[in-house]
Scaffold this motif. Sequence first.
Motif, PDB file in Angstrom:
ATOM      1  N   GLY A   1      27.446  44.952 116.933  1.00  0.00           N
ATOM      2  CA  GLY A   1      26.300  45.549 117.614  1.00  0.00           C
ATOM      3  C   GLY A   1      25.541  44.475 118.353  1.00  0.00           C
ATOM      4  N   PRO A   2      24.291  44.752 118.724  1.00  0.00           N
ATOM      5  CA  PRO A   2      23.498  43.764 119.468  1.00  0.00           C
ATOM      6  C   PRO A   2      23.308  42.452 118.709  1.00  0.00           C
ATOM      7  CG  PRO A   2      22.395  45.905 119.424  1.00  0.00           C
ATOM      8  CD  PRO A   2      23.585  45.995 118.509  1.00  0.00           C
ATOM      9  N   GLY A   3      23.348  42.502 117.393  1.00  0.00           N
ATOM     10  CA  GLY A   3      23.183  41.297 116.580  1.00  0.00           C
ATOM     11  C   GLY A   3      24.492  40.578 116.311  1.00  0.00           C
ATOM     12  N   GLY A   4      25.559  40.992 116.992  1.00  0.00           N
ATOM     13  CA  GLY A   4      26.877  40.401 116.753  1.00  0.00           C
ATOM     14  C   GLY A   4      27.645  41.225 115.739  1.00  0.00           C
ATOM     15  N   VAL A   5      28.439  40.548 114.924  1.00  0.00           N
ATOM     16  CA  VAL A   5      29.245  41.241 113.923  1.00  0.00           C
ATOM     17  C   VAL A   5      28.349  41.708 112.784  1.00  0.00           C
ATOM     18  CG1 VAL A   5      31.077  40.941 112.201  1.00  0.00           C
ATOM     19  CG2 VAL A   5      31.342  39.977 114.495  1.00  0.00           C
ATOM     20  N   ASP A   6      28.515  42.962 112.392  1.00  0.00           N
ATOM     21  CA  ASP A   6      27.848  43.503 111.206  1.00  0.00           C
ATOM     22  C   ASP A   6      28.746  43.129 110.028  1.00  0.00           C
ATOM     23  OD1 ASP A   6      27.183  45.109 108.995  1.00  0.00           O
ATOM     24  OD2 ASP A   6      26.527  46.774 110.265  1.00  0.00           O
ATOM     25  N   ARG A   7      28.365  42.079 109.304  1.00  0.00           N
ATOM     26  CA  ARG A   7      29.237  41.534 108.262  1.00  0.00           C
ATOM     27  C   ARG A   7      29.557  42.553 107.172  1.00  0.00           C
ATOM     28  NH1 ARG A   7      29.883  36.086 108.993  1.00  0.00           N
ATOM     29  NH2 ARG A   7      30.315  35.564 106.828  1.00  0.00           N
ATOM     30  N   GLY A   8      28.587  43.413 106.875  1.00  0.00           N
ATOM     31  CA  GLY A   8      28.833  44.460 105.879  1.00  0.00           C
ATOM     32  C   GLY A   8      29.901  45.432 106.349  1.00  0.00           C
TER      33      GLY A   8
ATOM     34  N   PHE B   1      38.438  46.033 115.241  1.00  0.00           N
ATOM     35  CA  PHE B   1      37.758  46.777 114.168  1.00  0.00           C
ATOM     36  C   PHE B   1      36.572  47.534 114.772  1.00  0.00           C
ATOM     37  CE2 PHE B   1      39.594  42.825 112.520  1.00  0.00           C
ATOM     38  CZ  PHE B   1      40.468  43.319 111.561  1.00  0.00           C
ATOM     39  N   PRO B   2      36.835  48.634 115.475  1.00  0.00           N
ATOM     40  CA  PRO B   2      35.767  49.363 116.177  1.00  0.00           C
ATOM     41  C   PRO B   2      34.617  49.761 115.252  1.00  0.00           C
ATOM     42  CG  PRO B   2      37.936  50.213 116.786  1.00  0.00           C
ATOM     43  CD  PRO B   2      38.147  49.260 115.645  1.00  0.00           C
TER      44      PRO B   2
ATOM     45  N   GLY C   1      28.352  35.915 120.458  1.00  0.00           N
ATOM     46  CA  GLY C   1      29.419  35.031 119.976  1.00  0.00           C
ATOM     47  C   GLY C   1      30.756  35.328 120.624  1.00  0.00           C
ATOM     48  N   ALA C   2      31.552  34.285 120.793  1.00  0.00           N
ATOM     49  CA  ALA C   2      32.829  34.400 121.487  1.00  0.00           C
ATOM     50  C   ALA C   2      33.802  35.372 120.811  1.00  0.00           C
ATOM     51  CB  ALA C   2      33.475  33.021 121.598  1.00  0.00           C
ATOM     52  N   LEU C   3      33.676  35.560 119.501  1.00  0.00           N
ATOM     53  CA  LEU C   3      34.622  36.433 118.785  1.00  0.00           C
ATOM     54  C   LEU C   3      34.204  37.902 118.748  1.00  0.00           C
ATOM     55  CD1 LEU C   3      35.709  34.297 115.699  1.00  0.00           C
ATOM     56  CD2 LEU C   3      37.101  34.978 117.661  1.00  0.00           C
ATOM     57  N   VAL C   4      32.965  38.191 119.125  1.00  0.00           N
ATOM     58  CA  VAL C   4      32.445  39.560 118.966  1.00  0.00           C
ATOM     59  C   VAL C   4      33.298  40.604 119.703  1.00  0.00           C
ATOM     60  CG1 VAL C   4      30.448  41.084 119.323  1.00  0.00           C
ATOM     61  CG2 VAL C   4      30.115  38.761 118.426  1.00  0.00           C
ATOM     62  N   PRO C   5      33.643  40.407 120.988  1.00  0.00           N
ATOM     63  CA  PRO C   5      34.443  41.431 121.680  1.00  0.00           C
ATOM     64  C   PRO C   5      35.813  41.651 121.032  1.00  0.00           C
ATOM     65  CG  PRO C   5      33.465  39.912 123.273  1.00  0.00           C
ATOM     66  CD  PRO C   5      33.237  39.331 121.907  1.00  0.00           C
ATOM     67  N   ALA C   6      36.479  40.573 120.615  1.00  0.00           N
ATOM     68  CA  ALA C   6      37.805  40.704 120.013  1.00  0.00           C
ATOM     69  C   ALA C   6      37.728  41.414 118.665  1.00  0.00           C
ATOM     70  CB  ALA C   6      38.444  39.325 119.860  1.00  0.00           C
ATOM     71  N   ILE C   7      36.681  41.111 117.891  1.00  0.00           N
ATOM     72  CA  ILE C   7      36.522  41.777 116.592  1.00  0.00           C
ATOM     73  C   ILE C   7      36.233  43.258 116.786  1.00  0.00           C
ATOM     74  CG2 ILE C   7      35.028  41.919 114.538  1.00  0.00           C
ATOM     75  CD1 ILE C   7      34.982  38.825 114.572  1.00  0.00           C
ATOM     76  N   GLU C   8      35.395  43.578 117.758  1.00  0.00           N
ATOM     77  CA  GLU C   8      35.103  44.989 118.036  1.00  0.00           C
ATOM     78  C   GLU C   8      36.371  45.729 118.467  1.00  0.00           C
ATOM     79  OE1 GLU C   8      33.308  48.592 118.268  1.00  0.00           O
ATOM     80  OE2 GLU C   8      32.428  46.781 117.390  1.00  0.00           O
ATOM     81  N   ALA C   9      37.212  45.069 119.266  1.00  0.00           N
ATOM     82  CA  ALA C   9      38.458  45.693 119.731  1.00  0.00           C
ATOM     83  C   ALA C   9      39.404  45.968 118.562  1.00  0.00           C
ATOM     84  CB  ALA C   9      39.138  44.808 120.773  1.00  0.00           C
TER      85      ALA C   9
ATOM     86  N   LEU D   1      32.164  44.932 108.701  1.00  0.00           N
ATOM     87  CA  LEU D   1      33.447  44.239 108.830  1.00  0.00           C
ATOM     88  C   LEU D   1      34.077  44.046 107.455  1.00  0.00           C
ATOM     89  CD1 LEU D   1      35.500  42.895 110.690  1.00  0.00           C
ATOM     90  CD2 LEU D   1      34.215  40.757 110.448  1.00  0.00           C
ATOM     91  N   GLY D   2      33.251  43.701 106.470  1.00  0.00           N
ATOM     92  CA  GLY D   2      33.748  43.560 105.105  1.00  0.00           C
ATOM     93  C   GLY D   2      34.389  44.850 104.611  1.00  0.00           C
ATOM     94  N   GLU D   3      33.721  45.979 104.896  1.00  0.00           N
ATOM     95  CA  GLU D   3      34.266  47.286 104.498  1.00  0.00           C
ATOM     96  C   GLU D   3      35.613  47.546 105.170  1.00  0.00           C
ATOM     97  OE1 GLU D   3      32.960  49.841 102.444  1.00  0.00           O
ATOM     98  OE2 GLU D   3      31.611  48.267 101.763  1.00  0.00           O
ATOM     99  N   ALA D   4      35.740  47.089 106.417  1.00  0.00           N
ATOM    100  CA  ALA D   4      36.967  47.339 107.190  1.00  0.00           C
ATOM    101  C   ALA D   4      38.157  46.520 106.696  1.00  0.00           C
ATOM    102  CB  ALA D   4      36.714  47.046 108.666  1.00  0.00           C
ATOM    103  N   VAL D   5      37.885  45.370 106.089  1.00  0.00           N
ATOM    104  CA  VAL D   5      39.012  44.504 105.706  1.00  0.00           C
ATOM    105  C   VAL D   5      39.202  44.354 104.197  1.00  0.00           C
ATOM    106  CG1 VAL D   5      38.859  43.184 107.847  1.00  0.00           C
ATOM    107  CG2 VAL D   5      37.710  42.311 105.806  1.00  0.00           C
ATOM    108  N   VAL D   6      38.174  44.642 103.396  1.00  0.00           N
ATOM    109  CA  VAL D   6      38.278  44.405 101.956  1.00  0.00           C
ATOM    110  C   VAL D   6      39.377  45.284 101.355  1.00  0.00           C
ATOM    111  CG1 VAL D   6      36.732  46.007 100.725  1.00  0.00           C
ATOM    112  CG2 VAL D   6      36.704  43.618 100.147  1.00  0.00           C
ATOM    113  N   GLY D   7      40.236  44.661 100.576  1.00  0.00           N
ATOM    114  CA  GLY D   7      41.316  45.388  99.926  1.00  0.00           C
ATOM    115  C   GLY D   7      42.447  45.781 100.861  1.00  0.00           C
TER     116      GLY D   7
END
Length: 197
Positions: free
Chosen positions: A58-65, A53-54, A43-51, A67-73
């Motif tokens: 992964g290979p399946g794209g964004v790990d939503r769980g 939120f390191p 997906g087009a957003l995967v590299p920017a999200i990784e940059a 990413l959720g941990e990184a931004v929740v709260g």
Amino acid sequence: MIVLGLTGSIGMGKSTVAAMFADAGVPVFDADAEVHRLQGPGGALVPAIEAQFPGTTGPGGVDRGALGEAVVGNAEAFRRLEALVHPAVAQSRAAFLESHRAAPLVVLDIPLLFEAGGWQAVDRIAVVSAPADVQRARVLSRPGMTEARFEAILAKQLPDEEKRARADFIIDTGAPLEDTRVQVNRLIACLVTPRGG
């Protein structure tokens, strides 16, 4: 072309109604599905999200769980994520509208239409709604859903009664599916029938 914004709170049946519009031949832009595509494998957003939120992709794209941990709260982190996602979805939506410009009616399926200001970019608004007890039962039957999570999601959404008050049309999904389909087909007929014709 009439651009119909389709929205509704969690568990109201919006995805089912969007599918009914699509079944009737109306082009539907699904904002949530587009986010999944942009964040999926390659997906087009995967590299920017990784940059930003390191360790959240992964290979399946964004790990939503993850990413959720990184931004929740964390309001600042959530804003950074939205600053990546919203422009990409807006670009996809513009391309969708351009590719369907000859259609008499298109639907933009946007869960947070009011909350994110998207209501300003549509001609009419349809809110999908059901009684609160039906909504609660639907949501709590989802795998992994808890009362606390449901309440947290509701707290971020405009209350159903406010959405209904701001809508041009209300599609009731508290009734049998066929009743809902009749409402959808009537709405399509109402919007695409030439005035005075």
